[in-house]
Design a protein around this motif. Structure first.
Motif, PDB file in Angstrom:
ATOM      1  N   SER A  65       0.833  -1.205   0.000  1.00 54.23           N
ATOM      2  CA  SER A  65       0.000   0.000   0.000  1.00 54.23           C
ATOM      3  C   SER A  65       0.869   1.256   0.000  1.00 54.23           C
ATOM      4  O   SER A  65       0.595   2.217  -0.738  1.00 54.23           O
ATOM      5  CB  SER A  65      -0.920  -0.010   1.227  1.00 54.23           C
ATOM      6  N   GLU A  66       1.931   1.248   0.791  1.00 52.71           N
ATOM      7  CA  GLU A  66       2.837   2.398   0.835  1.00 52.71           C
ATOM      8  C   GLU A  66       3.564   2.566  -0.499  1.00 52.71           C
ATOM      9  O   GLU A  66       3.817   3.689  -0.954  1.00 52.71           O
ATOM     10  CB  GLU A  66       3.837   2.217   1.970  1.00 52.71           C
ATOM     11  N   THR A  67       3.917   1.441  -1.131  1.00 53.35           N
ATOM     12  CA  THR A  67       4.592   1.497  -2.429  1.00 53.35           C
ATOM     13  C   THR A  67       3.714   2.167  -3.479  1.00 53.35           C
ATOM     14  O   THR A  67       4.182   3.015  -4.256  1.00 53.35           O
ATOM     15  CB  THR A  67       4.964   0.078  -2.896  1.00 53.35           C
ATOM     16  N   PHE A  68       2.439   1.829  -3.490  1.00 54.93           N
ATOM     17  CA  PHE A  68       1.541   2.425  -4.478  1.00 54.93           C
ATOM     18  C   PHE A  68       1.230   3.881  -4.140  1.00 54.93           C
ATOM     19  O   PHE A  68       0.900   4.663  -5.031  1.00 54.93           O
ATOM     20  CB  PHE A  68       0.269   1.590  -4.614  1.00 54.93           C
ATOM     21  N   ASP A  69       1.346   4.250  -2.865  1.00 58.24           N
ATOM     22  CA  ASP A  69       1.283   5.677  -2.514  1.00 58.24           C
ATOM     23  C   ASP A  69       2.442   6.425  -3.165  1.00 58.24           C
ATOM     24  O   ASP A  69       2.276   7.532  -3.694  1.00 58.24           O
ATOM     25  CB  ASP A  69       1.341   5.844  -0.993  1.00 58.24           C
ATOM     26  N   THR A  70       3.621   5.796  -3.110  1.00 58.03           N
ATOM     27  CA  THR A  70       4.809   6.398  -3.741  1.00 58.03           C
ATOM     28  C   THR A  70       4.624   6.506  -5.252  1.00 58.03           C
ATOM     29  O   THR A  70       4.977   7.528  -5.861  1.00 58.03           O
ATOM     30  CB  THR A  70       6.056   5.556  -3.431  1.00 58.03           C
ATOM     31  N   PHE A  71       4.056   5.454  -5.858  1.00 56.65           N
ATOM     32  CA  PHE A  71       3.804   5.489  -7.304  1.00 56.65           C
ATOM     33  C   PHE A  71       2.864   6.629  -7.663  1.00 56.65           C
ATOM     34  O   PHE A  71       3.047   7.300  -8.690  1.00 56.65           O
ATOM     35  CB  PHE A  71       3.203   4.160  -7.766  1.00 56.65           C
ATOM     36  N   ARG A  72       1.864   6.845  -6.837  1.00 55.64           N
ATOM     37  CA  ARG A  72       0.913   7.930  -7.093  1.00 55.64           C
ATOM     38  C   ARG A  72       1.632   9.282  -7.097  1.00 55.64           C
ATOM     39  O   ARG A  72       1.398  10.121  -7.979  1.00 55.64           O
ATOM     40  CB  ARG A  72      -0.181   7.909  -6.027  1.00 55.64           C
ATOM     41  N   ASP A  73       2.524   9.473  -6.126  1.00 56.43           N
ATOM     42  CA  ASP A  73       3.292  10.724  -6.072  1.00 56.43           C
ATOM     43  C   ASP A  73       4.231  10.849  -7.268  1.00 56.43           C
ATOM     44  O   ASP A  73       4.398  11.942  -7.830  1.00 56.43           O
ATOM     45  CB  ASP A  73       4.092  10.788  -4.770  1.00 56.43           C
ATOM     46  N   LEU A  74       4.837   9.718  -7.660  1.00 56.73           N
ATOM     47  CA  LEU A  74       5.749   9.748  -8.805  1.00 56.73           C
ATOM     48  C   LEU A  74       5.013  10.124 -10.088  1.00 56.73           C
ATOM     49  O   LEU A  74       5.559  10.838 -10.936  1.00 56.73           O
ATOM     50  CB  LEU A  74       6.423   8.381  -8.973  1.00 56.73           C
ATOM     51  N   MET A  75       3.789   9.648 -10.220  1.00 56.03           N
ATOM     52  CA  MET A  75       3.028   9.985 -11.427  1.00 56.03           C
ATOM     53  C   MET A  75       2.705  11.468 -11.454  1.00 56.03           C
ATOM     54  O   MET A  75       2.687  12.093 -12.517  1.00 56.03           O
ATOM     55  CB  MET A  75       1.735   9.158 -11.476  1.00 56.03           C
ATOM     56  N   GLY A  76       2.452  12.060 -10.276  1.00 50.00           N
ATOM     57  CA  GLY A  76       2.248  13.506 -10.222  1.00 50.00           C
ATOM     58  C   GLY A  76       3.501  14.257 -10.634  1.00 50.00           C
ATOM     59  O   GLY A  76       3.435  15.234 -11.402  1.00 50.00           O
ATOM     60  N   ASN A  77       4.660  13.785 -10.144  1.00 50.88           N
ATOM     61  CA  ASN A  77       5.929  14.414 -10.534  1.00 50.88           C
ATOM     62  C   ASN A  77       6.197  14.233 -12.026  1.00 50.88           C
ATOM     63  O   ASN A  77       6.743  15.131 -12.685  1.00 50.88           O
ATOM     64  CB  ASN A  77       7.079  13.810  -9.730  1.00 50.88           C
ATOM     65  N   LEU A  78       5.805  13.072 -12.549  1.00 50.02           N
ATOM     66  CA  LEU A  78       6.022  12.798 -13.964  1.00 50.02           C
ATOM     67  C   LEU A  78       5.171  13.723 -14.839  1.00 50.02           C
ATOM     68  O   LEU A  78       5.631  14.191 -15.885  1.00 50.02           O
ATOM     69  CB  LEU A  78       5.668  11.333 -14.246  1.00 50.02           C
ATOM     70  N   ARG A  79       3.976  13.994 -14.390  1.00 49.30           N
ATOM     71  CA  ARG A  79       3.114  14.911 -15.150  1.00 49.30           C
ATOM     72  C   ARG A  79       3.694  16.321 -15.132  1.00 49.30           C
ATOM     73  O   ARG A  79       3.672  17.027 -16.155  1.00 49.30           O
ATOM     74  CB  ARG A  79       1.710  14.908 -14.558  1.00 49.30           C
ATOM     75  N   GLU A  80       4.229  16.742 -13.999  1.00 51.48           N
ATOM     76  CA  GLU A  80       4.872  18.054 -13.922  1.00 51.48           C
ATOM     77  C   GLU A  80       6.093  18.110 -14.833  1.00 51.48           C
ATOM     78  O   GLU A  80       6.348  19.132 -15.486  1.00 51.48           O
ATOM     79  CB  GLU A  80       5.267  18.342 -12.477  1.00 51.48           C
ATOM     80  N   ALA A  81       6.859  17.004 -14.876  1.00 55.25           N
ATOM     81  CA  ALA A  81       8.029  16.959 -15.755  1.00 55.25           C
ATOM     82  C   ALA A  81       7.611  17.058 -17.217  1.00 55.25           C
ATOM     83  O   ALA A  81       8.275  17.726 -18.026  1.00 55.25           O
ATOM     84  CB  ALA A  81       8.814  15.667 -15.509  1.00 55.25           C
ATOM     85  N   TYR A  82       6.510  16.391 -17.561  1.00 53.11           N
ATOM     86  CA  TYR A  82       6.001  16.458 -18.939  1.00 53.11           C
ATOM     87  C   TYR A  82       5.607  17.895 -19.297  1.00 53.11           C
ATOM     88  O   TYR A  82       5.991  18.414 -20.358  1.00 53.11           O
ATOM     89  CB  TYR A  82       4.810  15.528 -19.093  1.00 53.11           C
ATOM     90  N   GLN A  83       4.857  18.535 -18.408  1.00 56.05           N
ATOM     91  CA  GLN A  83       4.420  19.907 -18.674  1.00 56.05           C
ATOM     92  C   GLN A  83       5.605  20.860 -18.746  1.00 56.05           C
ATOM     93  O   GLN A  83       5.636  21.773 -19.588  1.00 56.05           O
ATOM     94  CB  GLN A  83       3.444  20.353 -17.575  1.00 56.05           C
ATOM     95  N   SER A  84       6.604  20.644 -17.884  1.00 57.58           N
ATOM     96  CA  SER A  84       7.802  21.481 -17.912  1.00 57.58           C
ATOM     97  C   SER A  84       8.577  21.274 -19.210  1.00 57.58           C
ATOM     98  O   SER A  84       9.084  22.233 -19.812  1.00 57.58           O
ATOM     99  CB  SER A  84       8.693  21.148 -16.714  1.00 57.58           C
ATOM    100  N   SER A  85       8.657  20.017 -19.657  1.00 56.76           N
ATOM    101  CA  SER A  85       9.368  19.720 -20.896  1.00 56.76           C
ATOM    102  C   SER A  85       8.670  20.352 -22.098  1.00 56.76           C
ATOM    103  O   SER A  85       9.332  20.899 -22.993  1.00 56.76           O
ATOM    104  CB  SER A  85       9.474  18.200 -21.082  1.00 56.76           C
ATOM    105  N   ILE A  86       7.339  20.293 -22.110  1.00 57.04           N
ATOM    106  CA  ILE A  86       6.572  20.905 -23.194  1.00 57.04           C
ATOM    107  C   ILE A  86       6.779  22.415 -23.198  1.00 57.04           C
ATOM    108  O   ILE A  86       6.968  23.046 -24.253  1.00 57.04           O
ATOM    109  CB  ILE A  86       5.075  20.562 -23.065  1.00 57.04           C
ATOM    110  N   ALA A  87       6.766  23.033 -21.994  1.00 61.73           N
ATOM    111  CA  ALA A  87       6.961  24.481 -21.896  1.00 61.73           C
ATOM    112  C   ALA A  87       8.358  24.872 -22.357  1.00 61.73           C
ATOM    113  O   ALA A  87       8.531  25.871 -23.085  1.00 61.73           O
ATOM    114  CB  ALA A  87       6.735  24.934 -20.448  1.00 61.73           C
TER     115      ALA A  87
END
Length: 311
Positions: free
Chosen positions: A222-244
């Motif tokens: 359960s804690e691992t998938f909490d971490t995955f959820r946070d990583l996906m949020g960071n990944l989306r920010e990285a995508y938006q930053s890369s596009i910008a």
């Protein structure tokens, strides 16, 4: 439907189901059935109507433990990941004093993997069978978690190296799968905690203590998938930053090109005026001189921009 007598990990096929109506002198009966077999099994083993109804239902079943007069009904979710989508498959278990019935709608890999483990550990009781089965189901979540982590790392590398529009769809899809799975992990964790702490007469007291290890693994998952959820949020920010950043790079190039052509436009605008008294227009090499000046000016500005790392 397959019926086996399991004693010290040794399987003995049983052809006549009526044999399972009485407890064996040693070991227990394992009946591996499909949902269609419940019509035959329910009256023979007095399976509760609500439990059978849950097995037959097309709706997704939450992990749970139901206690009836002569048996327990347990639902656990087996997991599978095909690199695109996460699948959960309900594993329905009827646990009795001398029998265990597993009912599935699809093939469950853990049941196949369990057979050699039963033989190695010389299992002779249905509660021990249940413990090993739940342990395998939970361990498989770690395997799927490792594959999801590898997919996230690869997706992050692809985004940093070369961002594509399709990456956003992958991020949204994987994040929704993780959030959905996170909601399912809660009830399964509660189920294992119940098997660990509740007073259950069909499970040996000493064996019940071992469910605490499985519960700890469920908490880690359960804690691992909490971490995955946070990583996906960071990944989306990285995508938006890369596009910008990519848009900024494009705009910087366009700005540099526009800046280079601005003085050239001024020159062509001056010599495009229709005045008679413009001496340069009547010289033999006036055209070539102006073109040369424009070329030198454009190249000089381009070199200056490159030196300052503006383009």
């Amino acid at each position: 439907m397959k019926i086996r007598l399991v004693n010290e990990g040794v399987f003995t096929p049983i052809d006549d189901i009526q044999t399972t109506m009485t407890a064996p002198s040693a070991g227990f009966y394992w009946i591996d059935a499909d949902v269609e077999d419940l019509a035959l099994l329910q009256p023979l083993f007095s399976l509760h109507d609500l439990a059978v109804e849950d097995c037959l239902s097309e709706e997704e079943q939450r992990p749970k433990l139901e206690i009836y007069e002569n048996h327990y009904f347990i639902v656990v979710n087996s997991i599978r990941f095909d690199d695109e989508e996460i699948f959960l498959r309900a594993l329905n278990v009827f646990l009795g004093r001398y029998f265990i019935i597993t009912v599935t709608k699809q093939k469950i890999n853990e049941l196949r993997t369990l057979k050699p483990i039963l033989w190695e550990q010389e299992v002779s009781t249905p509660d021990r069978f249940l413990y090993l089965l739940v342990d395998l189901v939970v361990d498989n979540y770690f395997t799927v978690g490792d594959r999801i982590e590898a997919k996230i790392e690869k997706l992050e590398e692809d985004i940093l190296m070369h961002t594509k529009k399709s990456h956003l769809n992958e991020i949204i899809g994987l994040r929704s799968e993780i959030l959905w799975l996170k909601k399912v992990l809660g009830p399964q964790k509660d189920l294992i905690n119940t098997l660990n702490k509740r007073d259950l007469r069909l499970i040996d007291d000493q064996l019940q203590k071992y469910f605490s290890d499985i519960y700890e693994n469920a908490v880690k998952i359960s804690e691992t998938f909490d971490t995955f959820r946070d990583l996906m949020g960071n990944l989306r920010e990285a995508y938006q930053s890369s596009i910008a950043n990519r848009a900024n790079e494009i705009m910087r190039v366009f700005t540099a090109i526009t800046t280079i052509f601005m003085p050239l436009t001024v020159i062509t605008g001056i010599y495009g005026m229709n005045f008679d008294n413009m001496p340069e227009t009547h010289t033999s090499y006036g055209y070539f001189v102006v073109i040369g000046i424009m070329a030198v000016l454009a190249v000089s500005m381009l070199l200056i921009f490159r030196k300052k790392d503006w383009i």
